[in-house]
Design an enzyme around this catalytic site. Sequence first.
Site, PDB file in Angstrom:
ATOM      1  NE  ARG A  57      37.349  -8.809 -26.842  1.00  0.00           N
ATOM      2  CZ  ARG A  57      36.728  -8.274 -27.908  1.00  0.00           C
ATOM      3  NH1 ARG A  57      37.387  -7.440 -28.677  1.00  0.00           N
ATOM      4  NH2 ARG A  57      35.487  -8.548 -28.201  1.00  0.00           N
ATOM      5  CG  ASP A  96      29.386  -7.107 -25.496  1.00  0.00           C
ATOM      6  OD1 ASP A  96      29.618  -7.153 -26.724  1.00  0.00           O
ATOM      7  OD2 ASP A  96      28.213  -7.145 -25.039  1.00  0.00           O
ATOM      8  CG  HIS A 111      31.290 -18.057 -28.030  1.00  0.00           C
ATOM      9  ND1 HIS A 111      31.348 -17.471 -29.271  1.00  0.00           N
ATOM     10  CD2 HIS A 111      30.875 -19.313 -28.246  1.00  0.00           C
ATOM     11  CE1 HIS A 111      30.971 -18.355 -30.187  1.00  0.00           C
ATOM     12  NE2 HIS A 111      30.680 -19.480 -29.593  1.00  0.00           N
ATOM     13  CB  CYS A 122      36.536 -26.153  -8.147  1.00  0.00           C
ATOM     14  SG  CYS A 122      36.195 -24.400  -7.944  1.00  0.00           S
ATOM     15  CB  THR A 178      26.439 -13.756 -36.182  1.00  0.00           C
ATOM     16  OG1 THR A 178      27.364 -14.852 -36.287  1.00  0.00           O
ATOM     17  CG2 THR A 178      25.075 -14.201 -36.689  1.00  0.00           C
ATOM     18  CB  ALA A 220      22.580  -4.024 -35.179  1.00  0.00           C
TER      19      ALA A 220
HETATM   20  N1  APR Z   1      25.272  -4.140 -37.464  1.00  0.00           N
HETATM   21  C1  APR Z   1      25.021  -5.459 -37.730  1.00  0.00           C
HETATM   22  N2  APR Z   1      25.991  -6.323 -38.148  1.00  0.00           N
HETATM   23  C2  APR Z   1      27.232  -5.823 -38.323  1.00  0.00           C
HETATM   24  C3  APR Z   1      27.551  -4.467 -38.053  1.00  0.00           C
HETATM   25  C4  APR Z   1      26.503  -3.611 -37.620  1.00  0.00           C
HETATM   26  N3  APR Z   1      26.705  -2.320 -37.360  1.00  0.00           N
HETATM   27  N4  APR Z   1      28.871  -4.288 -38.329  1.00  0.00           N
HETATM   28  C5  APR Z   1      29.363  -5.489 -38.737  1.00  0.00           C
HETATM   29  N5  APR Z   1      28.370  -6.416 -38.743  1.00  0.00           N
HETATM   30  C6  APR Z   1      28.450  -7.828 -39.125  1.00  0.00           C
HETATM   31  C7  APR Z   1      29.548  -8.165 -40.115  1.00  0.00           C
HETATM   32  O1  APR Z   1      29.111  -7.969 -41.448  1.00  0.00           O
HETATM   33  C8  APR Z   1      29.808  -9.638 -39.813  1.00  0.00           C
HETATM   34  O2  APR Z   1      28.981 -10.475 -40.624  1.00  0.00           O
HETATM   35  O3  APR Z   1      28.761  -8.565 -37.967  1.00  0.00           O
HETATM   36  C9  APR Z   1      29.392  -9.786 -38.347  1.00  0.00           C
HETATM   37  C10 APR Z   1      30.523 -10.046 -37.375  1.00  0.00           C
HETATM   38  O4  APR Z   1      31.053 -11.299 -37.665  1.00  0.00           O
HETATM   39  P1  APR Z   1      32.245 -11.904 -36.775  1.00  0.00           P
HETATM   40  O5  APR Z   1      33.268 -10.886 -36.565  1.00  0.00           O
HETATM   41  O6  APR Z   1      32.629 -13.190 -37.424  1.00  0.00           O
HETATM   42  O7  APR Z   1      31.563 -12.160 -35.370  1.00  0.00           O
HETATM   43  P2  APR Z   1      30.693 -13.380 -34.850  1.00  0.00           P
HETATM   44  O8  APR Z   1      29.841 -13.961 -35.927  1.00  0.00           O
HETATM   45  O9  APR Z   1      30.019 -12.927 -33.638  1.00  0.00           O
HETATM   46  O10 APR Z   1      31.849 -14.432 -34.464  1.00  0.00           O
HETATM   47  C11 APR Z   1      31.502 -15.567 -33.787  1.00  0.00           C
HETATM   48  O11 APR Z   1      33.750 -16.257 -33.469  1.00  0.00           O
HETATM   49  O12 APR Z   1      35.790 -15.507 -33.154  1.00  0.00           O
HETATM   50  C12 APR Z   1      34.811 -16.162 -32.540  1.00  0.00           C
HETATM   51  O13 APR Z   1      34.312 -16.255 -30.239  1.00  0.00           O
HETATM   52  C13 APR Z   1      34.330 -15.387 -31.331  1.00  0.00           C
HETATM   53  O14 APR Z   1      32.056 -15.071 -30.620  1.00  0.00           O
HETATM   54  C14 APR Z   1      32.919 -14.986 -31.725  1.00  0.00           C
HETATM   55  C15 APR Z   1      32.550 -15.993 -32.798  1.00  0.00           C
END
Ligand code: APR
Length: 240
Positions: A57, A96, A111, A122, A178, A220
Amino acid sequence: MTDLVFLTGAGISAESGLATFRGEGGLWEEDEDLRALCSAEGLAAQPSNVHAFYDARRAQLREVAPNPAHVALAQLQERWIREARGTFTLATMNSDDLHERAGSREVLHLHGTLFAALCAECGNRVGWEGELPVREDCPACDAPALRPDVVLFGETPRHRHALEALATKADIFIAIGTSASVHPAARLIGLARANGAVTIEVNPAPTGTADILHVLCGPASEEVPRLVRDLLAGAHAVPF
Ligand code: APR
Protein backbone atom coordinates in the site's frame (compact mmCIF):
# COMPACT_ATOMS: atom_id res chain seq x y z
CA MET A 1 -17.72 32.62 12.65
CA THR A 2 -18.43 29.10 11.45
CA ASP A 3 -16.53 26.09 12.75
CA LEU A 4 -16.07 23.37 10.14
CA VAL A 5 -15.19 19.74 10.81
CA PHE A 6 -14.46 17.34 7.95
CA LEU A 7 -14.21 13.55 8.33
CA THR A 8 -12.91 11.74 5.27
CA GLY A 9 -12.85 8.04 4.49
CA ALA A 10 -11.52 5.73 1.80
CA GLY A 11 -14.04 7.05 -0.72
CA ILE A 12 -12.25 10.41 -1.05
CA SER A 13 -9.17 8.59 -2.36
CA ALA A 14 -11.09 6.16 -4.60
CA GLU A 15 -10.86 8.38 -7.67
CA SER A 16 -7.11 8.66 -7.11
CA GLY A 17 -6.92 4.90 -7.61
CA LEU A 18 -6.84 3.61 -4.01
CA ALA A 19 -9.31 0.82 -3.22
CA THR A 20 -11.95 1.33 -0.56
CA PHE A 21 -12.58 -1.35 2.08
CA ARG A 22 -16.27 -2.07 1.73
CA GLY A 23 -18.79 -2.05 -1.07
CA GLU A 24 -18.01 -3.10 -4.61
CA GLY A 25 -14.32 -3.83 -5.12
CA GLY A 26 -13.64 -3.12 -1.44
CA LEU A 27 -10.50 -4.80 -0.02
CA TRP A 28 -12.39 -6.49 2.81
CA GLU A 29 -15.15 -7.61 0.40
CA GLU A 30 -12.65 -9.21 -1.94
CA ASP A 31 -10.67 -11.01 0.77
CA GLU A 32 -12.02 -11.64 4.27
CA ASP A 33 -8.72 -13.16 5.36
CA LEU A 34 -7.10 -9.83 4.61
CA ARG A 35 -9.38 -8.10 7.09
CA ALA A 36 -8.41 -10.69 9.74
CA LEU A 37 -4.75 -10.18 8.89
CA CYS A 38 -4.98 -6.40 9.45
CA SER A 39 -5.59 -6.83 13.15
CA ALA A 40 -3.52 -6.86 16.34
CA GLU A 41 -3.79 -10.66 16.31
CA GLY A 42 -2.77 -10.78 12.66
CA LEU A 43 0.36 -8.71 13.34
CA ALA A 44 1.32 -10.96 16.25
CA ALA A 45 0.75 -14.17 14.28
CA GLN A 46 1.90 -13.18 10.78
CA PRO A 47 4.13 -10.07 11.05
CA SER A 48 5.79 -10.55 7.66
CA ASN A 49 2.43 -10.81 5.84
CA VAL A 50 1.14 -7.68 7.59
CA HIS A 51 4.33 -5.76 6.80
CA ALA A 52 4.15 -6.95 3.17
CA PHE A 53 0.53 -5.76 2.86
CA TYR A 54 1.35 -2.27 4.10
CA ASP A 55 4.60 -2.18 2.09
CA ALA A 56 2.48 -2.73 -1.04
CA ARG A 57 0.00 0.00 0.00
CA ARG A 58 2.91 2.37 0.74
CA ALA A 59 4.45 1.64 -2.68
CA GLN A 60 1.08 2.24 -4.36
CA LEU A 61 1.00 5.73 -2.82
CA ARG A 62 3.86 6.71 -5.11
CA GLU A 63 1.75 5.81 -8.16
CA VAL A 64 -1.30 7.91 -7.27
CA ALA A 65 -2.01 11.61 -6.82
CA PRO A 66 -4.50 13.80 -4.93
CA ASN A 67 -7.76 14.41 -6.80
CA PRO A 68 -9.92 17.57 -7.00
CA ALA A 69 -11.63 16.71 -3.68
CA HIS A 70 -8.31 16.68 -1.79
CA VAL A 71 -7.23 19.88 -3.53
CA ALA A 72 -10.51 21.69 -2.81
CA LEU A 73 -10.28 20.89 0.92
CA ALA A 74 -6.71 22.19 1.07
CA GLN A 75 -7.75 25.43 -0.64
CA LEU A 76 -10.75 25.81 1.68
CA GLN A 77 -8.52 25.33 4.75
CA GLU A 78 -6.12 28.02 3.54
CA ARG A 79 -8.87 30.57 2.86
CA TRP A 80 -11.03 29.73 5.91
CA ILE A 81 -8.13 30.40 8.26
CA ARG A 82 -6.62 33.33 6.34
CA GLU A 83 -10.03 35.07 6.27
CA ALA A 84 -10.67 34.18 9.94
CA ARG A 85 -14.05 32.64 9.13
CA GLY A 86 -13.86 30.13 12.00
CA THR A 87 -12.01 26.96 12.88
CA PHE A 88 -11.22 24.27 10.34
CA THR A 89 -10.63 20.63 11.29
CA LEU A 90 -9.72 17.89 8.84
CA ALA A 91 -9.81 14.38 10.27
CA THR A 92 -9.33 11.29 8.15
CA MET A 93 -9.55 7.54 8.62
CA ASN A 94 -7.23 7.18 5.63
CA SER A 95 -3.60 6.22 6.12
CA ASP A 96 -2.58 7.68 2.75
CA ASP A 97 -0.84 11.06 2.40
CA LEU A 98 -3.06 12.52 -0.32
CA HIS A 99 -4.48 15.27 1.91
CA GLU A 100 -0.96 16.41 2.82
CA ARG A 101 0.21 16.18 -0.79
CA ALA A 102 -2.75 18.36 -1.81
CA GLY A 103 -1.53 20.98 0.69
CA SER A 104 -3.68 20.28 3.75
CA ARG A 105 -2.01 20.91 7.08
CA GLU A 106 -2.54 19.42 10.58
CA VAL A 107 -4.52 16.47 9.22
CA LEU A 108 -5.69 14.25 12.08
CA HIS A 109 -5.13 10.63 11.06
CA LEU A 110 -7.46 8.55 13.25
CA HIS A 111 -6.15 5.27 11.87
CA GLY A 112 -2.47 6.16 11.54
CA THR A 113 -0.40 6.69 8.42
CA LEU A 114 1.46 4.60 5.86
CA PHE A 115 4.33 7.08 5.69
CA ALA A 116 5.64 6.42 9.20
CA ALA A 117 6.78 3.49 11.34
CA LEU A 118 5.90 3.05 15.00
CA CYS A 119 8.08 1.45 17.68
CA ALA A 120 6.02 -1.15 19.52
CA GLU A 121 8.47 -0.84 22.42
CA CYS A 122 8.85 2.90 23.13
CA GLY A 123 6.09 4.42 20.99
CA ASN A 124 8.50 6.51 18.94
CA ARG A 125 7.38 7.35 15.40
CA VAL A 126 9.74 7.78 12.49
CA GLY A 127 8.99 8.82 8.93
CA TRP A 128 9.15 5.82 6.63
CA GLU A 129 9.49 5.32 2.88
CA GLY A 130 9.79 1.96 1.13
CA GLU A 131 9.64 -1.48 2.66
CA LEU A 132 9.58 -1.93 6.45
CA PRO A 133 11.33 -5.18 7.43
CA VAL A 134 9.99 -7.11 10.43
CA ARG A 135 11.91 -6.43 13.67
CA GLU A 136 13.60 -3.31 12.25
CA ASP A 137 15.56 -1.44 14.93
CA CYS A 138 13.95 1.65 16.43
CA PRO A 139 16.30 4.67 16.03
CA ALA A 140 15.24 5.98 19.46
CA CYS A 141 15.43 2.89 21.74
CA ASP A 142 17.25 0.39 19.50
CA ALA A 143 14.62 -2.27 20.13
CA PRO A 144 13.97 -4.41 17.03
CA ALA A 145 10.33 -3.35 17.22
CA LEU A 146 9.31 -1.06 14.35
CA ARG A 147 5.91 -1.83 12.85
CA PRO A 148 3.53 -0.09 10.38
CA ASP A 149 2.10 3.07 12.00
CA VAL A 150 -1.43 2.02 11.06
CA VAL A 151 -4.22 1.37 13.57
CA LEU A 152 -5.19 -2.27 13.12
CA PHE A 153 -8.51 -3.88 14.03
CA GLY A 154 -8.58 -4.36 17.77
CA GLU A 155 -6.35 -1.32 18.36
CA THR A 156 -7.35 2.12 19.66
CA PRO A 157 -7.86 4.92 17.13
CA ARG A 158 -6.02 8.19 17.64
CA HIS A 159 -7.21 11.69 18.48
CA ARG A 160 -10.51 10.27 19.75
CA HIS A 161 -11.23 12.66 22.60
CA ALA A 162 -9.94 15.73 20.77
CA LEU A 163 -12.18 14.92 17.82
CA GLU A 164 -15.23 14.27 19.95
CA ALA A 165 -14.75 17.72 21.52
CA LEU A 166 -14.36 19.31 18.08
CA ALA A 167 -17.44 17.52 16.75
CA THR A 168 -19.58 18.88 19.57
CA LYS A 169 -18.48 22.42 18.69
CA ALA A 170 -18.91 22.09 14.91
CA ASP A 171 -21.39 24.34 13.10
CA ILE A 172 -21.07 22.23 9.97
CA PHE A 173 -19.83 18.63 10.01
CA ILE A 174 -19.08 17.04 6.65
CA ALA A 175 -18.47 13.30 6.17
CA ILE A 176 -16.86 12.52 2.82
CA GLY A 177 -16.42 9.03 1.34
CA THR A 178 -17.09 6.96 4.43
CA SER A 179 -19.52 4.08 4.94
CA ALA A 180 -19.92 5.37 8.50
CA SER A 181 -19.68 1.77 9.66
CA VAL A 182 -16.55 1.99 11.80
CA HIS A 183 -16.58 3.36 15.32
CA PRO A 184 -15.63 5.61 17.01
CA ALA A 185 -15.37 7.68 13.82
CA ALA A 186 -18.98 7.10 12.82
CA ARG A 187 -20.09 8.31 16.25
CA LEU A 188 -18.73 11.77 15.48
CA ILE A 189 -21.58 12.45 13.04
CA GLY A 190 -24.20 11.80 15.72
CA LEU A 191 -22.28 13.84 18.27
CA ALA A 192 -22.11 16.82 15.93
CA ARG A 193 -25.82 16.57 15.04
CA ALA A 194 -26.84 16.22 18.69
CA ASN A 195 -25.01 19.49 19.36
CA GLY A 196 -26.81 21.36 16.60
CA ALA A 197 -24.41 21.03 13.69
CA VAL A 198 -25.58 20.90 10.10
CA THR A 199 -24.42 17.45 9.03
CA ILE A 200 -23.60 16.76 5.40
CA GLU A 201 -22.57 13.54 3.65
CA VAL A 202 -20.75 13.29 0.33
CA ASN A 203 -21.13 9.78 -1.09
CA PRO A 204 -22.33 8.30 -4.40
CA ALA A 205 -24.01 5.57 -2.32
CA PRO A 206 -25.73 7.38 0.57
CA THR A 207 -25.24 5.49 3.84
CA GLY A 208 -28.70 6.26 5.20
CA THR A 209 -27.11 7.49 8.43
CA ALA A 210 -29.94 8.97 10.49
CA ASP A 211 -27.85 11.91 11.76
CA ILE A 212 -27.08 13.22 8.29
CA LEU A 213 -29.22 16.23 7.28
CA HIS A 214 -28.05 16.72 3.71
CA VAL A 215 -26.65 14.19 1.24
CA LEU A 216 -24.54 15.22 -1.75
CA CYS A 217 -25.03 12.11 -3.80
CA GLY A 218 -22.07 11.90 -6.14
CA PRO A 219 -18.33 11.31 -6.42
CA ALA A 220 -16.13 13.40 -4.12
CA SER A 221 -14.11 14.87 -6.99
CA GLU A 222 -17.29 16.58 -8.25
CA GLU A 223 -19.28 17.22 -5.08
CA VAL A 224 -16.49 18.52 -2.81
CA PRO A 225 -15.28 21.36 -5.08
CA ARG A 226 -18.93 22.40 -5.47
CA LEU A 227 -19.53 22.30 -1.71
CA VAL A 228 -16.34 24.29 -1.12
CA ARG A 229 -17.51 26.97 -3.55
CA ASP A 230 -20.85 27.15 -1.71
CA LEU A 231 -19.16 27.44 1.68
CA LEU A 232 -16.79 30.13 0.45
CA ALA A 233 -19.71 31.98 -1.14
CA GLY A 234 -21.10 32.43 2.34
CA ALA A 235 -23.77 29.74 2.36
CA HIS A 236 -22.31 28.99 5.78
CA ALA A 237 -25.05 27.65 7.92
CA VAL A 238 -27.05 25.80 5.29
CA PRO A 239 -25.18 25.76 1.93
CA PHE A 240 -28.34 24.89 -0.04
N1 APR B 1 -16.52 9.63 -3.73
C1 APR B 1 -17.08 9.62 -2.48
N2 APR B 1 -17.36 8.47 -1.80
C2 APR B 1 -17.09 7.30 -2.43
C3 APR B 1 -16.50 7.25 -3.72
C4 APR B 1 -16.23 8.48 -4.38
N3 APR B 1 -15.69 8.53 -5.59
N4 APR B 1 -16.35 5.94 -4.06
C5 APR B 1 -16.82 5.20 -3.01
N5 APR B 1 -17.27 6.03 -2.03
C6 APR B 1 -17.86 5.66 -0.74
C7 APR B 1 -18.55 4.31 -0.71
O1 APR B 1 -19.89 4.41 -1.15
C8 APR B 1 -18.46 3.94 0.76
O2 APR B 1 -19.61 4.40 1.47
O3 APR B 1 -16.82 5.56 0.19
C9 APR B 1 -17.22 4.70 1.25
C10 APR B 1 -16.04 3.83 1.62
O4 APR B 1 -16.39 3.08 2.74
P1 APR B 1 -15.32 2.09 3.42
O5 APR B 1 -14.65 1.30 2.39
O6 APR B 1 -16.06 1.38 4.50
O7 APR B 1 -14.24 3.07 4.02
P2 APR B 1 -14.22 3.87 5.39
O8 APR B 1 -15.58 4.33 5.80
O9 APR B 1 -13.18 4.89 5.26
O10 APR B 1 -13.72 2.73 6.40
C11 APR B 1 -13.39 3.08 7.68
O11 APR B 1 -12.58 0.92 8.24
O12 APR B 1 -11.57 -0.85 7.41
C12 APR B 1 -11.39 0.16 8.26
O13 APR B 1 -9.38 1.22 8.88
C13 APR B 1 -10.24 1.04 7.80
O14 APR B 1 -10.16 3.44 7.83
C14 APR B 1 -10.94 2.34 7.44
C15 APR B 1 -12.24 2.28 8.22
